[in-house]
Motif scaffolding. Sequence first.
Motif, PDB file in Angstrom:
ATOM      1  N   GLU A  57      -3.312  -0.253   1.665  1.00  0.00           N
ATOM      2  CA  GLU A  57      -2.694   0.947   2.244  1.00  0.00           C
ATOM      3  C   GLU A  57      -2.544   0.801   3.747  1.00  0.00           C
ATOM      4  OE1 GLU A  57      -4.379   4.253  -0.968  1.00  0.00           O
ATOM      5  OE2 GLU A  57      -5.526   3.741   0.835  1.00  0.00           O
ATOM      6  N   VAL A  81      -0.858   9.097   2.999  1.00  0.00           N
ATOM      7  CA  VAL A  81      -1.524   8.452   1.867  1.00  0.00           C
ATOM      8  C   VAL A  81      -2.559   9.376   1.237  1.00  0.00           C
ATOM      9  CG1 VAL A  81      -3.203   6.632   1.291  1.00  0.00           C
ATOM     10  CG2 VAL A  81      -1.140   6.071   2.574  1.00  0.00           C
ATOM     11  N   LYS A 108       6.530   1.200  -0.671  1.00  0.00           N
ATOM     12  CA  LYS A 108       5.645   0.236  -1.321  1.00  0.00           C
ATOM     13  C   LYS A 108       6.421  -0.863  -2.046  1.00  0.00           C
ATOM     14  CE  LYS A 108       1.669   3.316  -2.036  1.00  0.00           C
ATOM     15  NZ  LYS A 108       0.658   2.500  -1.367  1.00  0.00           N
TER      16      LYS A 108
END
Length: 384
Positions: free
Chosen positions: A48, A74, A307
């Motif tokens: 992350e 996040v 991502k």
Amino acid sequence: MNDSSYSLRALALYFLRLGALGFGGPIALAGYMQRDLVERERWITKDEYVEGLALAQLAPGPLAAQLATYLGWVRGGVFGATLISVAFILPSFLMVVALSAAYLRFGGLEWIKGLFYGIGAAVIAIIARSVVKLAKMTLIKDRLLWAVFAINAGVTAWTESEIVWLFLASGLLLFFLRGRPTGPLATPGVSAMFPLDIVVTGLSGAASNETLWRIGLFFAEGGAVVFGSGLAIVPFLHGGVVNEHHWLTERQFLDAVAVAMITPGPVVITVAFIGYLVAGPLGATIAALGVFLPCYLFVVIPAPYFKRYAKNPSISAFVSGVTAAATGAIAGAGFVLGRRALLDAPTVIIAAVTLLALMKLKKAPEPLVILGAGAVGLLLRGWS
């Protein structure tokens, strides 16, 4: 795995503390986040963190603020990103506003001039050291990246401004050479809301509605097109604030950069100082919102989709080209500012000693080094 038992409130308190005490610029701030959130607390996973760092490098705007925004997203989605952004930026903004008010009130006194006589020289040394660190980290031994760096440094030094299209061209050059994929791929005046002139009063008196709109548009452009670390915005600001709009003199602009250096949090908060000098507290607020709102949107909007593309070679190549260009622009801006700040033998000596201290004493806090340089300048000039 990260510990999911902590609260978003705890994360916000961490970033509030980092914004109030975190010195050293974007590279250092990103390092603190990795040390504290990934390694110590385990609130954020390594993947992350790396994804957030990649997005912060890819998107225009201040790197540390964007990384903080992504880590907030996040853990808390859009609300988390908003909360963490405010917590990280607010402490340094309030400090800069207080310093701006003091500068505006006492800027004409000789002791203030003497203080910034030394600080201005120290800032040049810090910019030089930042260029060296960025070059080692991003350019390594890549000849093409060094060529991009040299061209952008030369153009910035020659034109005394940042050329946005050259940044984009640098990214596209690397994209086509190394990363190209083989397959297809009417409103009322703002100041009318604030009847008290003190809210919009800067160096030249109360600012007009037109000036307030120009401040907002100019700093929003800076937040939307400038890539790299916090110092990357310096050449853009110099070209617009000093050369185009003539809001500040060379000395006042250098003082603005110095104020950002001696306060914690993101270096780009220098825009609040500039906005305050032009149009008082409201100008500072508009300038800060103008810079940070685009970088916030550049994180929150693409975050859900990032991502799947983070490791795409085409994106990586474009980012490397833009980063090399940004590093070159910082070097060029340092040359331009150095010509104004290094006025005589004492300022050259202050800059040299500052650079030596930062290189040899690696744990020396930059704010203390800068304040020490200011004290020397005060002794040399302020009391004469």
